[in-house]
Design a protein around this motif. Sequence first.
Motif, PDB file in Angstrom:
ATOM      1  N   ARG A  12       0.841  -1.193   0.000  1.00  0.00           N
ATOM      2  CA  ARG A  12       0.000   0.000   0.000  1.00  0.00           C
ATOM      3  C   ARG A  12       0.879   1.247   0.000  1.00  0.00           C
ATOM      4  N   GLU A  16      -1.141   5.600   3.594  1.00  0.00           N
ATOM      5  CA  GLU A  16      -2.083   4.842   4.420  1.00  0.00           C
ATOM      6  C   GLU A  16      -1.503   4.529   5.803  1.00  0.00           C
ATOM      7  N   ALA A  61      -4.879   3.651   7.836  1.00  0.00           N
ATOM      8  CA  ALA A  61      -6.032   3.737   6.946  1.00  0.00           C
ATOM      9  C   ALA A  61      -6.471   2.363   6.466  1.00  0.00           C
TER      10      ALA A  61
ATOM     11  N   CYS B  72      -7.183  -9.409   2.343  1.00  0.00           N
ATOM     12  CA  CYS B  72      -8.142  -8.704   1.489  1.00  0.00           C
ATOM     13  C   CYS B  72      -9.140  -9.639   0.818  1.00  0.00           C
ATOM     14  N   SER B 143      -5.595   4.331  -5.117  1.00  0.00           N
ATOM     15  CA  SER B 143      -4.274   3.956  -5.617  1.00  0.00           C
ATOM     16  C   SER B 143      -4.088   2.452  -5.711  1.00  0.00           C
ATOM     17  N   LEU B 144      -5.046   1.674  -5.230  1.00  0.00           N
ATOM     18  CA  LEU B 144      -4.936   0.219  -5.377  1.00  0.00           C
ATOM     19  C   LEU B 144      -5.030  -0.170  -6.851  1.00  0.00           C
ATOM     20  N   ALA B 157     -10.907  -4.438   0.546  1.00  0.00           N
ATOM     21  CA  ALA B 157      -9.725  -3.743   1.021  1.00  0.00           C
ATOM     22  C   ALA B 157     -10.139  -2.561   1.878  1.00  0.00           C
ATOM     23  N   GLN B 158      -9.384  -2.362   2.922  1.00  0.00           N
ATOM     24  CA  GLN B 158      -9.520  -1.123   3.674  1.00  0.00           C
ATOM     25  C   GLN B 158      -8.464  -0.188   3.121  1.00  0.00           C
ATOM     26  N   THR B 159      -8.902   0.856   2.485  1.00  0.00           N
ATOM     27  CA  THR B 159      -7.952   1.748   1.833  1.00  0.00           C
ATOM     28  C   THR B 159      -8.556   3.143   1.790  1.00  0.00           C
ATOM     29  N   THR B 160      -7.984   4.006   0.954  1.00  0.00           N
ATOM     30  CA  THR B 160      -8.543   5.346   0.835  1.00  0.00           C
ATOM     31  C   THR B 160      -9.030   5.566  -0.589  1.00  0.00           C
ATOM     32  N   GLN B 165     -11.061   7.219   4.169  1.00  0.00           N
ATOM     33  CA  GLN B 165     -10.962   5.806   4.501  1.00  0.00           C
ATOM     34  C   GLN B 165     -12.256   5.093   4.139  1.00  0.00           C
TER      35      GLN B 165
END
Lengths: 97, 220
Positions: A12, A16, A61, B72, B143-144, B157-160, B165
Amino acid sequence: MLLIACPWCGERDETEFHYGGQAHVAHPADPHALTDAEWGAYLFVRDNPKGEFAERWVHSAGCRRWFNVVRHTVTHDISAVYPAGQPRPNEQGEGTA
Amino acid sequence: MTVDGFALAHLRRSPLGHLADRFAASSVPGPGGVRLRELPFLTQLNLRLDPTGPAAARAAEALGAPLPTGACQAAGTGALRVLRLGPDEWLVVGPDGAAPTLGDTLRQALGEEPGSVVDVSANRTTLELAGPSARPVLEQGCSLDLHPRAFGPGRCAQTTVAKVQVVLDQLDDEPCYRLLVRDSFAQYLADWLLDAAGESQAPLLASQSAGQSGGNAMKR
Ligand SMILES: [Zn+2]
């Protein structure tokens, strides 16, 4: 931007995560036995190597877990990522894969 | 939110209820289209237990879906979804009103094992972003790597997204995504998604209104 591989979520963006300073700083077994200088050293004095440094990161995050990273302070190369509570791998640092 | 008394149900306000018309207006059908809507009041239970212990198998059986243990991973269907949040933590997402029964079921499965079942339904609301253009819309702020080679149905996924968030969950290949977002960030994220969807749909809408000169007449 660093790409950090969280042990639980995978790679990541650095954004984050939050930084947690030097890893493996053990809380004194008996804080009352310490002098003020020793207590101050425990609180404030940290290694500042030019080279590989074991440090704590938290995936704020994402999974919100703390873990440890061995990062080269000059090149930012990350040579190891491992869960909190585990010993630092390849203590010698440089030269090992 | 758990509403035990039916008399209270009509008092509930979802964070994005007032945007339903804008979601509908922004939805574009067809091969390049995208749809956005809120799925309000979904039941969300935070489940923590030892994945190697006996409670894990009992919980999986009670849910009718495995507790995924890989990074994930998500299991189940849109009706009952199990999202892995961490090595010993899952989010169980079910329909509105299911929290009391689902919670009891999971607490029974947990038994005397160490762990917890917590109703966090009021933490987040859910945005559903679906359609052939859903991925390019999402990619503008995430950005994933969402390409099917790296992310797909059964992944979460825990992401932004747009710096907010979210818990991102891909349900199918269409693709259909769910974005579970904190109530207080929901308005911002919804505005951002509406804007991003409008941008990606602009060429499509322009071609549909061919003959009009200039882009200013585009419906946003
Ligand atoms: Zn993580």
